[in-house]
Design an enzyme around this catalytic site. Structure first.
Site, PDB file in Angstrom:
ATOM      1  N   ARG A 128     -42.879  64.853  -0.733  1.00 53.60           N
ATOM      2  CA  ARG A 128     -44.268  64.730  -0.298  1.00 53.60           C
ATOM      3  C   ARG A 128     -44.934  66.095  -0.168  1.00 53.60           C
ATOM      4  NH1 ARG A 128     -45.025  61.997   5.390  1.00 53.60           N
ATOM      5  NH2 ARG A 128     -43.261  63.376   5.580  1.00 53.60           N
ATOM      6  N   GLU A 136     -13.750  70.941  13.367  1.00 56.09           N
ATOM      7  CA  GLU A 136     -14.797  71.867  12.904  1.00 56.09           C
ATOM      8  C   GLU A 136     -15.021  72.950  13.952  1.00 56.09           C
ATOM      9  OE1 GLU A 136     -18.178  69.982  10.600  1.00 56.09           O
ATOM     10  OE2 GLU A 136     -17.748  68.435  12.077  1.00 56.09           O
ATOM     11  N   LYS A 167     -16.406  68.800  17.088  1.00 53.43           N
ATOM     12  CA  LYS A 167     -17.189  70.003  16.778  1.00 53.43           C
ATOM     13  C   LYS A 167     -16.799  71.078  17.782  1.00 53.43           C
ATOM     14  CE  LYS A 167     -20.768  68.024  14.146  1.00 53.43           C
ATOM     15  NZ  LYS A 167     -20.495  68.420  12.765  1.00 53.43           N
ATOM     16  N   ASP A 173     -20.514  59.570  13.187  1.00 58.01           N
ATOM     17  CA  ASP A 173     -20.701  60.637  12.191  1.00 58.01           C
ATOM     18  C   ASP A 173     -19.432  60.889  11.377  1.00 58.01           C
ATOM     19  OD1 ASP A 173     -22.291  62.709  11.017  1.00 58.01           O
ATOM     20  OD2 ASP A 173     -21.210  64.205  12.208  1.00 58.01           O
ATOM     21  N   LYS A 225     -24.809  58.590   3.725  1.00 58.13           N
ATOM     22  CA  LYS A 225     -24.511  58.190   5.082  1.00 58.13           C
ATOM     23  C   LYS A 225     -25.455  58.923   6.034  1.00 58.13           C
ATOM     24  CE  LYS A 225     -21.272  60.367   7.598  1.00 58.13           C
ATOM     25  NZ  LYS A 225     -21.731  61.646   8.104  1.00 58.13           N
ATOM     26  N   HIS A 269     -15.496  59.026   7.347  1.00 56.55           N
ATOM     27  CA  HIS A 269     -14.508  59.948   6.778  1.00 56.55           C
ATOM     28  C   HIS A 269     -13.081  59.670   7.275  1.00 56.55           C
ATOM     29  CE1 HIS A 269     -18.072  61.907   5.509  1.00 56.55           C
ATOM     30  NE2 HIS A 269     -18.268  62.660   6.566  1.00 56.55           N
ATOM     31  N   LYS A 288     -13.515  64.952  -2.363  1.00 53.27           N
ATOM     32  CA  LYS A 288     -12.807  66.235  -2.216  1.00 53.27           C
ATOM     33  C   LYS A 288     -11.537  66.227  -3.057  1.00 53.27           C
ATOM     34  CE  LYS A 288     -14.503  67.324   2.425  1.00 53.27           C
ATOM     35  NZ  LYS A 288     -14.880  68.709   2.658  1.00 53.27           N
ATOM     36  N   HIS A 348     -18.636  61.789   1.291  1.00 52.64           N
ATOM     37  CA  HIS A 348     -18.283  62.955   0.467  1.00 52.64           C
ATOM     38  C   HIS A 348     -16.804  63.329   0.588  1.00 52.64           C
ATOM     39  CE1 HIS A 348     -18.880  65.339   4.148  1.00 52.64           C
ATOM     40  NE2 HIS A 348     -18.230  66.311   3.558  1.00 52.64           N
TER      41      HIS A 348
END
Ligand code: BG6
Length: 485
Positions: free
Chosen positions: A47, A212, A336, A231, A144, A236, A178, A174
């Site tokens: 946009r 992570e 995280k 998430d 996702k 995953h 891998k 994703h």
């Protein structure tokens, strides 16, 4: 290998974060490697930018920086940019979709619509595409998170399913793209060595970790409404679990693989809400230090509510109710701001049933297979060996396979592989609707219970999560195994 034929790759959300960081860089890499058919076009839809010239300026300013660790090849970049067209489109304006259809009229070959937008736009975009007949013979890629829970994901799948058939729908996870995840299939089904041991008689427990160091970055707002269970676990981690635990498929065609993964997801032992505190731990990071740098608490990140009860860490004990895995705990964990960035699968084998070599050979965990997916892809097999010298003293040793020493070719990025698969019509690495449903069904009791009561346990950033996650494993006589990098 080059894509089959000519194609048109229509990218909705063409100026979004995902397009900038992943999709366009992956398409560039495929182009640079000569894997995209010569006539293939990329039509970015957004946009904000006025015309092609201003869109290309955005691409030059924002995408180039995310391209290839090896740096940009200017010639390849110039010919890549030549493939890009731009359509300014306001999703609310029906006439803009007519404009899109007209812009695509002369493009031949496979047509792909990639929705790199929020899930709330999936259904309106599909309807608008159908209203101008663009759904015919096309493929649609959904990013996702696909929904927020079972109900909302079903609602999206039902609505999209009225417009596109299941064979036209590519749901991205994703992790499935891998290289090391592909290798897991090769390890399990290309070797006779492991298969006889890959079962309850020989395996004591399995751990799967995706840790992570990063926090929520610029996505505080999204993340605070999502949390680690939605998430990372629903998609995953459960996908990894299904690949680790699945039966050997009859072939690698898409439905053989997905049928076997589905069987695992459907065999997950349902979680009794009364047991949740025994089998699920949630945490939220507080301020801490990661590699010598102080990082703030989750609750003070931009976009996050100061009194947020969203989990940034999850640890679970999962069981699979089938002949192969009955009674074997699978421990899953993700978070995280943990101490390290690592994704790893640890298969702990049982101790020998009787040891003629003394008590030290009865050690639990003496044999374990550690499959590191990232950062450096390795497979390590731990065994016991005799220490040199007098007497029979055993010590832990390991056999290592570091993939980058064997293969000189660099790894293909997950998005590159997946985008090529979409263009080539290969569905095996995409999540089928029934898999997604089974995964949501399984996590739902935890989501509900956590939404209704309690709050996450605190952990300091830079650690391995709340103490309760370790206590959960201690009850099973084991502990989380963190490899040296
Ligand atoms: C995404 C999550 O799906 O996966 C992110 O939304 C997470 O929160 C990311 O950081 C992790 O992926 P990778 O490939 O960096 O391990």
């Amino acid at each position: 290998m080059q894509t089959d034929s000519s194609f048109t790759f229509v990218l909705f959300g063409g100026t979004g974060d995902l397009s900038m960081r992943k999709i366009l860089p992956a398409l560039y890499e495929a182009h640079r490697a000569g894997m995209l058919a010569a006539g293939g076009k990329i039509v970015a839809v957004a946009r904000h930018e006025e015309d092609r010239a201003s869109y290309l300026q955005w691409v030059n300013e924002h995408v180039k920086a995310h391209v290839a660790k090896s740096g940009v090849d200017e010639n390849a970049w110039a010919s890549f940019v030549d493939r890009i067209e731009y359509v300014k489109l306001d999703l609310g304006r029906a006439e803009d979709f007519v404009k899109l259809r007209d812009a695509l009229q002369d493009h031949s070959g496979t047509r792909v619509f990639y929705l790199a937008t929020g899930p709330s736009l999936f259904v309106p975009i599909c309807h608008a595409l159908a209203s101008v007949g663009l759904n015919e013979n096309a493929r649609i890629v959904l990013e996702k998170p696909l929904g927020y829970d079972l109900r909302s994901s079903n609602a999206i799948n039902d609505a999209v399913g009225e417009i596109f058939s299941e064979e036209q729908i590519y749901r991205i996870d994703h992790y499935l793209g891998k290289e090391p995840v592909q290798n897991l299939l090769a390890l399990r089904f290309g070797n006779a060595l492991f298969e006889p041991l890959w079962r309850r008689e020989w395996v004591e427990s399995i751990q799967i970790t995706i840790a992570e160091e990063l926090g929520v970055e610029a996505r505080g707002d999204f993340y605070d409404n999502t949390g680690a269970l939605r998430d990372m676990v629903q998609n995953h981690l459960l996908q990894l679990l299904s690949i680790v635990a699945m039966e050997p498929p009859h072939s690698m065609d898409s439905d053989s693989v997905r049928d076997e993964k589905l069987r695992v997801l459907r065999a997950l032992k349902p979680i009794d809400p009364r047991d949740i505190s025994k089998v699920a731990v949630r945490g939220q990071y507080h301020a801490g230090v990661i590699r010598g740098t102080s990082v703030p608490a989750y609750a003070t990140e931009p976009g996050v509510k100061p009194d947020s009860t969203t989990e940034t860490f999850v640890a679970l004990k999962v069981e699979i109710e089938n002949w192969r895995w009955a009674g074997v705990p699978f421990f899953l964990r993700t978070g995280k701001r943990l101490a390290d960035r690592v994704a790893e699968i640890v298969v702990n084998f049982r101790a020998v049933p009787h040891s003629a070599l003394g008590a030290s050979a009865l050690r639990a965990g003496a044999n374990r297979l550690v499959i590191r997916l990232q950062p450096n892809e390795t497979i390590r097999l731990y065994c016991l060996a005799k220490k040199p010298g007098e007497g029979m003293n055993l010590s832990s040793v390991h056999l290592d396979l570091a993939f980058d020493q064997f293969f000189k070719e660099g790894q293909m990025e997950a998005y590159q592989r997946l985008l090529l698969d979409v263009i080539n019509g290969r569905l095996a690495l995409f999540v089928r609707r029934d898999e997604q449903e089974a995964a949501w069904k399984w996590v739902e009791p935890i989501l509900n219970e956590w939404a209704a009561s309690g709050k996450p346990k605190p952990y300091a950033a830079g650690t391995w999560g709340p103490a309760a996650a370790s206590a959960m494993l201690a009850q099973h006589g084991t502990c989380w195994l963190e490899e040296e990098n």
